[in-house]
Design a protein around this motif. Sequence first.
Motif, mmCIF file in Angstrom:
data_model
loop_
_atom_site.group_PDB
_atom_site.id
_atom_site.type_symbol
_atom_site.label_atom_id
_atom_site.label_comp_id
_atom_site.label_asym_id
_atom_site.label_seq_id
_atom_site.Cartn_x
_atom_site.Cartn_y
_atom_site.Cartn_z
ATOM 1 N N ALA A 1 -51.652 -5.273 0.938
ATOM 2 C CA ALA A 1 -50.702 -6.314 0.559
ATOM 3 C C ALA A 1 -50.237 -6.943 1.870
ATOM 4 O O ALA A 1 -50.211 -6.275 2.904
ATOM 5 C CB ALA A 1 -49.533 -5.714 -0.195
ATOM 6 N N VAL A 2 -49.871 -8.210 1.839
ATOM 7 C CA VAL A 2 -49.510 -8.893 3.088
ATOM 8 C C VAL A 2 -48.196 -9.656 2.944
ATOM 9 O O VAL A 2 -47.940 -10.277 1.914
ATOM 10 C CB VAL A 2 -50.616 -9.892 3.508
ATOM 11 C CG1 VAL A 2 -50.250 -10.574 4.815
ATOM 12 C CG2 VAL A 2 -51.956 -9.195 3.641
ATOM 13 N N ALA A 3 -47.357 -9.573 3.967
ATOM 14 C CA ALA A 3 -46.196 -10.450 4.071
ATOM 15 C C ALA A 3 -46.188 -11.036 5.473
ATOM 16 O O ALA A 3 -46.495 -10.345 6.441
ATOM 17 C CB ALA A 3 -44.906 -9.697 3.790
ATOM 18 N N LEU A 4 -45.848 -12.320 5.554
ATOM 19 C CA LEU A 4 -45.867 -13.015 6.838
ATOM 20 C C LEU A 4 -44.450 -13.351 7.289
ATOM 21 O O LEU A 4 -43.589 -13.699 6.473
ATOM 22 C CB LEU A 4 -46.644 -14.324 6.668
ATOM 23 C CG LEU A 4 -48.134 -14.413 7.006
ATOM 24 C CD1 LEU A 4 -48.846 -13.088 6.878
ATOM 25 C CD2 LEU A 4 -48.813 -15.466 6.139
ATOM 26 N N LEU A 5 -44.220 -13.243 8.584
ATOM 27 C CA LEU A 5 -42.920 -13.650 9.129
ATOM 28 C C LEU A 5 -43.198 -14.692 10.205
ATOM 29 O O LEU A 5 -43.895 -14.401 11.173
ATOM 30 C CB LEU A 5 -42.182 -12.428 9.704
ATOM 31 C CG LEU A 5 -40.679 -12.560 9.957
ATOM 32 C CD1 LEU A 5 -40.055 -11.196 10.212
ATOM 33 C CD2 LEU A 5 -40.356 -13.486 11.094
ATOM 34 N N GLY A 6 -42.663 -15.875 10.021
ATOM 35 C CA GLY A 6 -42.911 -16.927 11.007
ATOM 36 C C GLY A 6 -44.323 -17.469 10.918
ATOM 37 O O GLY A 6 -44.904 -17.863 11.919
ATOM 38 N N ALA A 7 -44.869 -17.477 9.732
ATOM 39 C CA ALA A 7 -46.202 -18.019 9.491
ATOM 40 C C ALA A 7 -46.326 -18.206 7.987
ATOM 41 O O ALA A 7 -45.468 -17.763 7.235
ATOM 42 C CB ALA A 7 -47.277 -17.073 10.009
#
Lengths: 314, 314
Positions: B105-111
């Motif tokens: 699973a993926v979460a992006l911060l600042g993107a």
Amino acid sequence: MQEAAAELGYTASPAASRLATGRTMTVAIVVPVLAKWFFGKTIGAATQELRNTGYDVLLYELATPGQRERFFGSPRLHGRSDGVIVIALQPGKKELESLASQGQAVALLGAEGPGIGSVSVDNVGAGRDAVRHLLNLGHERVAFIGIRDEEGSNLGGVPPRQRLIGYRKALVEAGLAREGVLEQFDENSVGGGAAAMSRLLVAARAPTAAFVASDEMAFGALMVLRRAGLDVPRDFSVLGFDNHELCEVLGLTTMDHDVAGQGQDAARLLLDTMNGGQPRSLGRPARLVIRESTAPPRVLRKNSTAQPDLPATF
Amino acid sequence: MQEAAAELGYTASPAASRLATGRTMTVAIVVPVLAKWFFGKTIGAATQELRNTGYDVLLYELATPGQRERFFGSPRLHGRSDGVIVIALQPGKKELESLASQGQAVALLGAEGPGIGSVSVDNVGAGRDAVRHLLNLGHERVAFIGIRDEEGSNLGGVPPRQRLIGYRKALVEAGLAREGVLEQFDENSVGGGAAAMSRLLVAARAPTAAFVASDEMAFGALMVLRRAGLDVPRDFSVLGFDNHELCEVLGLTTMDHDVAGQGQDAARLLLDTMNGGQPRSLGRPARLVIRESTAPPRVLRKNSTAQPDLPATF
DNA sequence: CTGAAAGCGCTTACAG
DNA sequence: CTGAAAGCGCTTACAG
């Protein structure tokens, strides 16, 4: 074979190989805070070293005494890592036993333990050198701003205490009396340094210089000085510790001690230990970096260099 | 039962339960650098949130393009983590596919990414607000100091680029022409900011103010200004980005944007996604914090507030 | 509802 | 030297 398999996008299941071998090929790093320059730097250096050797790194931030207790009170690391690097936290006997019973190899950074690999700076010597610099400039009332080491804070640890010892040593050697009011402690932050400096300034006979046990506290001290209308270094000298990257911007004289190198050393010590090597204790030198925040006290300078008149407030 | 067992110092073997269930109960956090305030802060907040939910966190620092390539080019995370938080790194399509194929699973911060949970600041709006502040003060030649986004650097990413867009937008809205020389880029560090400011100062017609895309670069800019004998804000206004904890010490006006909150949000988004929730995209506001580094340009102030004469060097 | 068995995917000691 | 088997310690689907 393994390489060829990797090319094809295949990896052995870590869970299965851990179960079969009992080795996790991962190392835990334990720190009291993450959001500080020192810790980012040491963790970064240790991580790179570890990864080059094929280890993964698990990160644990023990921000409160409760977290620390829970961490050491449970077999948190058992089966998750083969070893642990503990940074800036002095583990007690029970805590070390806990780690050992979890089968962890241990390396300490900024702390020491019997029979345990460790890296640290000669903080007593560094503290003494720092204060000597101030004394040599002619200061006679030199304060110490230290990191508070009370219940509720994990940050105290050994190094800050040793810096205090170095400070006292330098005073004694110079034949100066130690004064309680000149030793102020607070939390290791800009705000803590500011608070401590504020207390020094209201002392009956204020000091003319301070050795501050961390650069971040020193930054706070500089801020208070400036707001009080005092010029650094004309009216007050400040000397920090760490050689934080912002020291140059602020012109802070400080004690430098290769922070990244210590992280790398800690990783190497741990790897050695995990490979059956004898635990070693490494000492890192610290050296004085003179910038613009230290100078002779006003009284002396007046005689020697004919400064312009000081403002009336002084 | 599990609690009782834990009390007795027993823990299920993580390796065995991973093998049986296929879940690792760990999350990976990927950052381009560790030794920076912003990353320590976001990682710290994310880590705390994750640990409260029973997850361990693995840390990966992708400091060079080579490391980035190796990381995404191999199934590094497969079987090691259930999800990953990618901070300040804009993953390409291939990279996202790589993560998905590793079951992450993926979460992006600042993107941002298609169909992927993300947290970010409204950088275009924030950049525009920052520049408007400078424009409102009366500045007509406002420079932009940005984070270089070239080959060899992972640090560029989306937010810095968006801040540039906001800068240009504000200029256009004010009817001002854009000038190439007024846009300087360098690495995201004190040194980079210093270098960029040096270049601005030698421009044919130097600007009177600069919006700097990160506080750390702004600190470097302040240093260069001071060394050039220019007073901030009398001779030059500087506005940063991040509200770094040292902004107060240096009196830097900046854009604040709750860094820790973003780390926490990213962790929550990831946890949601891992629990089958729909990926969401969160926007965080930024707000102007006015300190002492911004003021009207000299020309204007002369007329209005009768400043003392400026030094001859000016 | 309880309990024994199969299986997760490796490694390693052992039989051939 | 090669290859089949046992075992690491869980979870879970299934038989009782």
